[in-house]
Structures are given as C-alpha cells and as structure tokens.
Scaffold this motif. Structure first.
Motif, mmCIF file in Angstrom:
data_model
loop_
_atom_site.group_PDB
_atom_site.id
_atom_site.type_symbol
_atom_site.label_atom_id
_atom_site.label_comp_id
_atom_site.label_asym_id
_atom_site.label_seq_id
_atom_site.Cartn_x
_atom_site.Cartn_y
_atom_site.Cartn_z
ATOM 1 N N GLY A 105 0.788 -1.218 0.000
ATOM 2 C CA GLY A 105 0.000 0.000 0.000
ATOM 3 C C GLY A 105 0.823 1.273 0.000
ATOM 4 N N MET A 106 1.716 1.415 0.978
ATOM 5 C CA MET A 106 2.432 2.673 1.136
ATOM 6 C C MET A 106 3.655 2.775 0.233
ATOM 7 S SD MET A 106 2.049 2.933 5.306
ATOM 8 C CE MET A 106 2.704 4.603 5.410
ATOM 9 N N VAL A 125 11.238 16.312 0.120
ATOM 10 C CA VAL A 125 11.610 15.013 0.686
ATOM 11 C C VAL A 125 10.459 14.544 1.575
ATOM 12 C CG1 VAL A 125 13.253 13.740 2.094
ATOM 13 C CG2 VAL A 125 14.051 15.608 0.643
ATOM 14 N N GLY A 126 10.150 13.272 1.504
ATOM 15 C CA GLY A 126 9.004 12.751 2.234
ATOM 16 C C GLY A 126 7.829 12.622 1.281
ATOM 17 N N THR A 127 7.116 11.521 1.352
ATOM 18 C CA THR A 127 6.086 11.225 0.354
ATOM 19 C C THR A 127 4.979 12.264 0.332
ATOM 20 O OG1 THR A 127 6.564 8.866 0.565
ATOM 21 C CG2 THR A 127 4.457 9.477 -0.417
ATOM 22 N N LEU A 128 4.473 12.655 1.489
ATOM 23 C CA LEU A 128 3.398 13.640 1.505
ATOM 24 C C LEU A 128 3.861 14.979 0.952
ATOM 25 C CD1 LEU A 128 1.694 12.838 4.937
ATOM 26 C CD2 LEU A 128 0.821 12.367 2.649
ATOM 27 N N GLU A 129 5.059 15.413 1.343
ATOM 28 C CA GLU A 129 5.602 16.675 0.835
ATOM 29 C C GLU A 129 5.809 16.600 -0.675
ATOM 30 O OE1 GLU A 129 9.642 19.426 1.231
ATOM 31 O OE2 GLU A 129 9.203 17.916 2.769
ATOM 32 N N ARG A 130 6.245 15.452 -1.160
ATOM 33 C CA ARG A 130 6.458 15.291 -2.599
ATOM 34 C C ARG A 130 5.149 15.378 -3.375
ATOM 35 N NH1 ARG A 130 10.984 10.480 -1.918
ATOM 36 N NH2 ARG A 130 12.827 11.853 -2.104
ATOM 37 N N PHE A 131 4.126 14.691 -2.889
ATOM 38 C CA PHE A 131 2.838 14.762 -3.582
ATOM 39 C C PHE A 131 2.259 16.170 -3.537
ATOM 40 C CE2 PHE A 131 2.192 9.987 -3.048
ATOM 41 C CZ PHE A 131 2.336 9.738 -4.398
ATOM 42 N N ASP A 132 2.429 16.865 -2.419
ATOM 43 C CA ASP A 132 1.955 18.252 -2.335
ATOM 44 C C ASP A 132 2.660 19.125 -3.374
ATOM 45 O OD1 ASP A 132 0.212 17.648 -0.302
ATOM 46 O OD2 ASP A 132 1.538 18.325 1.306
ATOM 47 N N GLU A 147 -4.912 13.096 -4.711
ATOM 48 C CA GLU A 147 -5.589 11.885 -4.255
ATOM 49 C C GLU A 147 -4.588 10.907 -3.644
ATOM 50 O OE1 GLU A 147 -7.675 10.330 -7.573
ATOM 51 O OE2 GLU A 147 -9.056 12.027 -7.722
ATOM 52 N N ALA A 148 -3.416 10.817 -4.252
ATOM 53 C CA ALA A 148 -2.381 9.917 -3.731
ATOM 54 C C ALA A 148 -1.920 10.382 -2.356
ATOM 55 C CB ALA A 148 -1.211 9.849 -4.702
ATOM 56 N N ALA A 149 -1.779 11.679 -2.168
ATOM 57 C CA ALA A 149 -1.379 12.210 -0.866
ATOM 58 C C ALA A 149 -2.411 11.851 0.202
ATOM 59 C CB ALA A 149 -1.198 13.720 -0.939
ATOM 60 N N PHE A 150 -3.688 12.007 -0.142
ATOM 61 C CA PHE A 150 -4.747 11.661 0.809
ATOM 62 C C PHE A 150 -4.710 10.170 1.141
ATOM 63 C CE2 PHE A 150 -9.007 10.320 1.982
ATOM 64 C CZ PHE A 150 -9.338 11.242 2.956
ATOM 65 N N ALA A 151 -4.532 9.338 0.109
ATOM 66 C CA ALA A 151 -4.486 7.889 0.315
ATOM 67 C C ALA A 151 -3.308 7.500 1.197
ATOM 68 C CB ALA A 151 -4.395 7.172 -1.031
ATOM 69 N N PHE A 152 -2.143 8.103 0.938
ATOM 70 C CA PHE A 152 -0.951 7.775 1.727
ATOM 71 C C PHE A 152 -1.146 8.193 3.180
ATOM 72 C CE2 PHE A 152 3.359 8.310 3.343
ATOM 73 C CZ PHE A 152 3.987 7.167 2.865
ATOM 74 N N GLY A 153 -1.671 9.400 3.384
ATOM 75 C CA GLY A 153 -1.904 9.873 4.743
ATOM 76 C C GLY A 153 -2.904 9.001 5.486
ATOM 77 N N TRP A 154 -3.944 8.542 4.767
ATOM 78 C CA TRP A 154 -4.945 7.678 5.406
ATOM 79 C C TRP A 154 -4.310 6.352 5.814
ATOM 80 C CZ3 TRP A 154 -7.254 2.971 5.069
ATOM 81 C CH2 TRP A 154 -8.443 2.800 5.788
ATOM 82 N N MET A 155 -3.472 5.780 4.949
ATOM 83 C CA MET A 155 -2.829 4.514 5.291
ATOM 84 C C MET A 155 -1.831 4.681 6.431
ATOM 85 S SD MET A 155 -2.391 2.388 1.708
ATOM 86 C CE MET A 155 -1.785 3.736 0.684
ATOM 87 N N ALA A 189 -8.112 3.873 -1.323
ATOM 88 C CA ALA A 189 -6.690 4.214 -1.262
ATOM 89 C C ALA A 189 -5.902 3.382 -2.264
ATOM 90 C CB ALA A 189 -6.156 3.993 0.146
ATOM 91 N N PHE A 190 -6.230 2.107 -2.367
ATOM 92 C CA PHE A 190 -5.540 1.247 -3.328
ATOM 93 C C PHE A 190 -5.852 1.656 -4.762
ATOM 94 C CE2 PHE A 190 -5.453 -2.410 -0.031
ATOM 95 C CZ PHE A 190 -4.336 -1.845 0.558
ATOM 96 N N ALA A 191 -7.054 2.161 -4.995
ATOM 97 C CA ALA A 191 -7.389 2.650 -6.328
ATOM 98 C C ALA A 191 -6.497 3.833 -6.709
ATOM 99 C CB ALA A 191 -8.860 3.051 -6.388
ATOM 100 N N ALA A 192 -6.149 4.646 -5.718
ATOM 101 C CA ALA A 192 -5.251 5.776 -5.980
ATOM 102 C C ALA A 192 -3.868 5.288 -6.400
ATOM 103 C CB ALA A 192 -5.139 6.664 -4.742
#
Length: 211
Positions: A105-106, A125-132, A147-155, A189-192
């Motif tokens: 997932g992550m 650096v960092g997945t959430l910062e990168r998607f933002d 959407e990917a940022a939201f999915a990652f944060g939820w997981m 989240a997996f759909a993202a």
C-alpha cells in the motif's frame, strides 16, 4: 545505515557513489538509489545535502533512461486488489489472510512520488511533501497527486492505529478486524495507487520499455 562505515562519506565520494548508480543502473544500484534518494539534512552543514541533490539532478540529465528504469521498479508492487475489487491477502506464513500495508500500500505510492519529484527536479523530501509539490505544478499529475497524498496519509493513520492496538509496527492488517467504512476507504486508497501507476506508465512510456 548511519552506523555503517561504508555510508560515512565526504560529499565528493557521495557524488561519485550516486553517479555510479545512475550511470550503471543495474538492479542493486536501482534498489540503493530508491533508498538513498530519500536522504535529508538533519544536523550540521545542511547545504551539503542540497549540493548533493543538485549533483544528482545533473547526472540524471546526462542519463535520462535511469528514471525510466526507476519508474519501472516502482510498478513492481501493483495495488492489492483482485479482478472483482477484493483485497488480495497473504497466502502463507505468519501473516496468512492479512495484507502488507507497507509493501503493498504505502511503498508503491512512496516509490511513485520519488520518481516524479526527481523527474521534475523538486527538492521535496518525504512522500506527503512530494505529492503536495507535484499537485502544485501546472503541468504535473495534479489531482492524481492530491488523491495519492490523501491515500498515503490515510494509510499512515491506519498503520498507526493498528500498531497501537496490537503493540507492533502496524504493517500487517487483518481486513476482518476493520469496519466496513475502513475497508471501503482502504479500497479507495488502493485505487489511488493504480491511478498513480498509470501516470508512471504514461510519463515514462513503460509499456514500450517492457515490450
């Protein structure tokens, strides 16, 4: 890694190490790059990290196929959803009938974010910062990155709750123990992940590379 003398290097040596991985992207080099591309300064002369990142960007400019291969590696973990949208679970071992939230997932999202930010020469650096950062680009993945940022944060939050409940890392999750809303959110989240991997295939022409 910080305790390993092999990775205690001056800036010039680190530049050479990354340059070698980029010029000769064999499987071990790609794996190392995926790990070490997430470096960040935490103490001392932080400008050294920015100099090293600029050096990596310059090497990638000279070897553009490297990112295609790194992107192909990012597709090695497809979303853990079956043909009918059911969750694909571990089939054996200590975690039979559970799913690996980290690896399935992550990590696919983290790998995609890493490749896309290095393609755009972004210093995030960092997945959430990168998607933002990707979501802010006018010609970037835009809504898909959001959407990917939201999915990652939820997981991340789910893994934290699971870890606290079971006094472990929270990595393996039993779907039977989740609420119906959590299972539905997990599938979204997996759909993202699938949407983000579609972006990678298109941007790096991975179907042509594999063919």
């Amino acid at each position: 890694m910080a305790r390993n003398p092999r990775w205690n290097l001056p800036l010039g040596d680190w530049r050479q190490v990354f340059s070698d991985w980029i010029r000769t992207p064999e499987p071990r080099a790609l794996m190392n790059a995926s790990i070490f591309f997430d470096f960040r300064p935490v103490y001392g002369h932080v400008d050294l990290a920015f100099e090293l990142r600029d050096s990596i960007f310059a090497d990638i400019d000279k070897q553009p196929l490297f990112l295609n291969l790194l992107a192909a590696n990012a597709l090695e973990n497809p979303p853990p959803l079956g043909f009918l949208g059911n969750l694909l679970l571990e089939t054996g071992g200590d975690h039979k009938n559970e799913f690996d939230l980290k690896a399935r997932g992550m990590m696919p999202l983290a790998d995609a974010a890493r490749v896309l930010t290095y393609e755009r020469r972004l210093s995030a650096v960092g997945t959430l910062e990168r998607f933002d950062a990707l979501a802010e680009l006018a010609d970037g993945p835009g809504a898909v990155a959001a959407e990917a940022a939201f999915a990652f944060g939820w997981m991340m939050a789910l893994r934290g709750r699971q870890g606290l409940a079971h006094c472990d890392s929270g990595r393996f999750v039993d779907p039977a123990a989740l609420s119906s809303l959590e299972r539905k959110s997990l599938k979204l989240a997996f759909a993202a992940i699938g949407e983000m991997q579609t972006v990678l295939r298109a941007r790096f022409q991975l179907d042509l590379l594999r063919g």
